[in-house]
Scaffold this active site. Structure first.
Site, short mmCIF file in Angstrom:
data_model
loop_
_atom_site.label_atom_id
_atom_site.label_comp_id
_atom_site.label_asym_id
_atom_site.label_seq_id
_atom_site.Cartn_x
_atom_site.Cartn_y
_atom_site.Cartn_z
N CYS A 20 55.71 -51.06 -8.37
CA CYS A 20 55.34 -52.36 -8.91
C CYS A 20 54.30 -53.00 -7.99
CB CYS A 20 56.55 -53.26 -9.10
SG CYS A 20 56.92 -54.35 -7.73
N GLU A 21 53.30 -53.60 -8.62
CA GLU A 21 52.19 -54.12 -7.84
C GLU A 21 52.54 -55.42 -7.12
OE1 GLU A 21 49.03 -54.55 -10.62
OE2 GLU A 21 49.67 -56.52 -11.30
N HIS A 22 53.67 -56.02 -7.43
CA HIS A 22 54.04 -57.27 -6.78
C HIS A 22 54.79 -57.06 -5.48
CE1 HIS A 22 53.87 -58.64 -11.17
NE2 HIS A 22 52.76 -58.99 -10.58
N HIS A 23 55.57 -55.98 -5.40
CA HIS A 23 56.42 -55.76 -4.22
C HIS A 23 56.23 -54.39 -3.59
CE1 HIS A 23 58.51 -58.67 -6.91
NE2 HIS A 23 58.65 -59.33 -5.78
N HIS A 75 63.87 -51.45 -12.11
CA HIS A 75 62.94 -51.92 -11.08
C HIS A 75 63.71 -52.20 -9.78
CE1 HIS A 75 59.35 -52.76 -13.72
NE2 HIS A 75 60.29 -52.45 -14.58
ZN LIG Z 1 58.28 -56.04 -8.28
#
Ligand SMILES: [Zn+2]
Length: 207
Positions: A96-99, A165
């Site tokens: 995931c590109e956020h974390h 996720h």
């Molecule tokens: Zn994430």
């Protein structure tokens, strides 16, 4: 489909050698990260960790180096079959590109040919190329759909992805068993009956 299809590297080479300069620079950064989280980087166990992570990240993000359109075009055949072609349970491992934490699960892809078919293994490879980039599940779903629609020009494409996720499971809301489902459809799959047939077929288990 024979299982050897998936080992055919035509149009798609897996990374087994790494750019030395990039590996070195990434390793320097990972060494800093370890320091900043409070680790003693002189510990024996961490000795090779920065280099290992540097290579691992290049492997996990190798999708930037591959053109999925080329993969499809490497195996396009004229064929008058105009029924649904489904490749289901394609394993997905993405970040995931956020974390920068993994999300993993399965993709189910279908298309209805309009005079042109592609190798079944190519569909799985297209999924893999997009998954091996920093992603959000929604965009991953749409990119797979768009790539197949734009390249094969079929009567319709359907993509469903079910994934867990780790950024939800290990941190944040800590929902351990939640599964996120995304879907995207074009053309013939906009019709309820066609879409329902697809959903029914991917829900059937043969084992
Ligand atoms: Zn994430």
């Amino acid at each position: 489909m024979s299982s050897t299809d998936f080992n055919n590297t035509e149009g798609y080479e897996r990374i087994d050698s790494f750019d030395e300069k990039i590996t070195k620079e990434l390793a320097t950064n990972y060494r800093d990260i370890l320091k900043h989280v409070g680790e003693d980087i002189s510990r024996e166990g961490l000795d090779k960790t920065p280099e290992r992570v540097a290579k691992s990240m290049q492997f996990l993000l190798q999708g930037y180096k591959t053109d999925p359109v080329k993969i499809l075009k490497s195996a396009m055949f004229k064929e008058d079959y105009r029924q649904m072609v489904i490749v289901k349970d394609i394993e997905i491992y993405s970040l995931c590109e956020h974390h920068l934490l993994p999300f993993l699960g399965k993709a189910h892809v279908a298309y209805i040919p309009n005079g042109t078919i592609t190798g079944l293994s190519k569909v799985a490879r297209v999924v893999d190329v997009f998954a091996r980039r920093l992603q959000v599940q929604e965009r991953l779903t749409s990119q797979i759909k768009d790539c197949i629609q734009d390249t094969l020009n079929p009567l319709g494409v359907a993509v469903v992805i079910e994934a867990q996720h780790l950024c939800m499971q290990m941190r944040g809301v800590q929902k351990q068993h939640s599964i996120t489902t995304t879907s995207d459809f074009t053309g013939a799959f906009q019709k309820t009956a066609t879409r329902e047939e697809f959903i029914k077929l991917i829900s059937t288990r043969f084992s």
